[in-house]
Design a protein around this motif. Sequence first.
Motif, short mmCIF file in Angstrom:
data_model
loop_
_atom_site.label_atom_id
_atom_site.label_comp_id
_atom_site.label_asym_id
_atom_site.label_seq_id
_atom_site.Cartn_x
_atom_site.Cartn_y
_atom_site.Cartn_z
N ASP A 235 0.85 -1.20 0.00
CA ASP A 235 0.00 0.00 0.00
C ASP A 235 0.89 1.25 0.00
OD1 ASP A 235 -2.19 -1.69 0.21
OD2 ASP A 235 -2.17 -1.63 2.38
N GLU A 236 1.95 1.19 0.80
CA GLU A 236 2.85 2.34 0.89
C GLU A 236 3.67 2.49 -0.39
OE1 GLU A 236 3.20 1.77 5.74
OE2 GLU A 236 4.98 1.45 4.52
N ARG A 238 2.85 1.44 -3.37
CA ARG A 238 1.95 1.88 -4.45
C ARG A 238 1.72 3.38 -4.41
NH1 ARG A 238 -3.10 3.00 -4.64
NH2 ARG A 238 -3.54 2.26 -2.55
N GLN A 239 1.45 3.87 -3.20
CA GLN A 239 1.24 5.32 -3.05
C GLN A 239 2.49 6.09 -3.42
OE1 GLN A 239 -0.16 6.08 0.97
NE2 GLN A 239 -1.35 7.77 0.10
N GLY A 240 3.61 5.56 -2.96
CA GLY A 240 4.89 6.24 -3.19
C GLY A 240 5.25 6.34 -4.66
N GLY A 242 2.94 5.74 -7.27
CA GLY A 242 1.80 6.23 -8.06
C GLY A 242 1.64 7.74 -8.01
N SER A 243 2.22 8.38 -6.99
CA SER A 243 2.10 9.84 -6.88
C SER A 243 3.00 10.56 -7.89
CB SER A 243 2.44 10.28 -5.46
OG SER A 243 3.72 9.79 -5.13
N ALA A 249 -1.38 6.81 -10.57
CA ALA A 249 -1.91 5.90 -9.54
C ALA A 249 -2.89 4.86 -10.09
CB ALA A 249 -2.60 6.72 -8.45
N GLN A 250 -3.40 5.08 -11.30
CA GLN A 250 -4.42 4.14 -11.79
C GLN A 250 -3.83 2.82 -12.28
OE1 GLN A 250 -7.66 5.64 -14.22
NE2 GLN A 250 -6.85 7.69 -13.91
N TYR A 253 -3.25 -1.31 -8.71
CA TYR A 253 -3.74 -2.03 -7.54
C TYR A 253 -3.35 -3.50 -7.65
CZ TYR A 253 -6.26 2.09 -6.20
OH TYR A 253 -6.54 3.37 -5.81
#
Length: 434
Positions: A235-236, A238-240, A242-243, A249-250, A253
């Motif tokens: 999760d971290e 991906r956020q890191g 995807g930003s 970000a799309q 997942y």
Amino acid sequence: MRITIVGSGYVGLVTGACLAELGNKVTCIDIDKARIAKLARGIAPFHEPGLNGMLKNAISKNCIHFTSSYKKGLLQSDAIFVCVGTPSKKNGAPNLEYVSNVFISLAKNIGDHGVIFIKSTVPVGTNKKMQSLFKKYNKNPEIKFASNPEFLKEGDAINDFKKPDRIIIGADDSNVQQIAKKIYKPFNRQTNRMIYTNIESAELIKYAANSFLATKISFINEISRLCEKTNANIDEVRQGIGSDPRIGAQFLYPGLGYGGSCFPKDVQGLIRAFSANNLDANIAQAAEKSNDLQLQFFIDKIKKSTNSSLRKSNILLWGLSFKPETDDIRESLAIKLIKAISSQVKNLYLYDPVAIPNSKLELKGIKNIHYLQEKYAKIEECNFLVICTEWREFWDPDISKLQKLKNKQIFDGRNILDQKAMLDANIQYNGIGR
Ligand code: UGA
């Protein structure tokens, strides 16, 4: 305008319904007479949010008709959209038989003018081949040809059609562009979404777009496997990543892998296109391999965590469709998982809001499967829960009911549950890369 849609699958019907809503006179042709009879009553043969309402509305305004007759369906059409399926053959190549049959029928029945747009996903070079086939039966120079690939996502198809990111028109004739512009004008008001290309580019754009998205999913899934071996959390991560707008970000997942009627088939189709041109499809091949590994990795996790008790276990499984908001189970990871583990467990209790009828047909040979009307039914008899599809009704389950699972253990194949809440409730939680 007078518009004919050939093929009443989800691309054809969504296109037809959205164009009819604008007041065009739309006729949908399909060789399946039972399907046509249902459609005439405004009932789509699959679950797509909003579609039945739009069809009924267009029928009441006399803007949409359904027929199995090419002659009736083609009466002075200005534009014809070919939307028939191109399913994979046994050897993985797309089956172009339906598209070919449509072109022969069009050639024999079309009026004195019209543009034939291919929306079906077809290998690069197909449009030109279909033009040659058409011209064997009909030499009228007033009939024009174009490629107009579609980018609808099942479950959100109407929204995608009405708010397109881009409208690709591949054609060699500038008159075609004018007709396409007119048809799509209402969806193109704020920003110009039209992109004009040659026919082959349009065909390849579709394969390249789907394969790129599939690769993105395979990439994040591969990183999730590495997370599980280290102390990193997907999760971290991906956020890191995807930003960064260059990454985005799309479609980042992690899950059980990509499924559905498009990505697996189109990645395979791209690999074939490379091979037909004596080139290596290194990236597409890796994406495909990684996708297969992802499901196996999840299955191995279930086996490892349940040790020798798997054979004696009853499994509760939520989510059968390949993704939420659809009853489509083609290449569904849930179905693949069920087929892979059914012989190694005692019973499987399956729940899905809409995909049970299709799943029953697909899984009919498997004896230890039971279908549930309600997602918590039989929870006391089940040892653990496996989540395969991220339907909204699974996101915030009743924890007191989950605690009734005999082994108090959950395998979340879509990372939708709150890991901390599960651990606080003394439920053993296994997500993806968490
Ligand atoms: C896909 C494309 O997204 C559409 O643009 C395209 O028009 C369509 O194929 C097509 O070729 O007709 P679709 O197959 O309906 O649409 O579904 P997606 O939402 O793209 O999902 C495909 C698979 O990827 C699903 O199994 C989904 O669970 C998976 N996925 C998607 C992930 O695992 N992670 C993500 O972040 C996104």
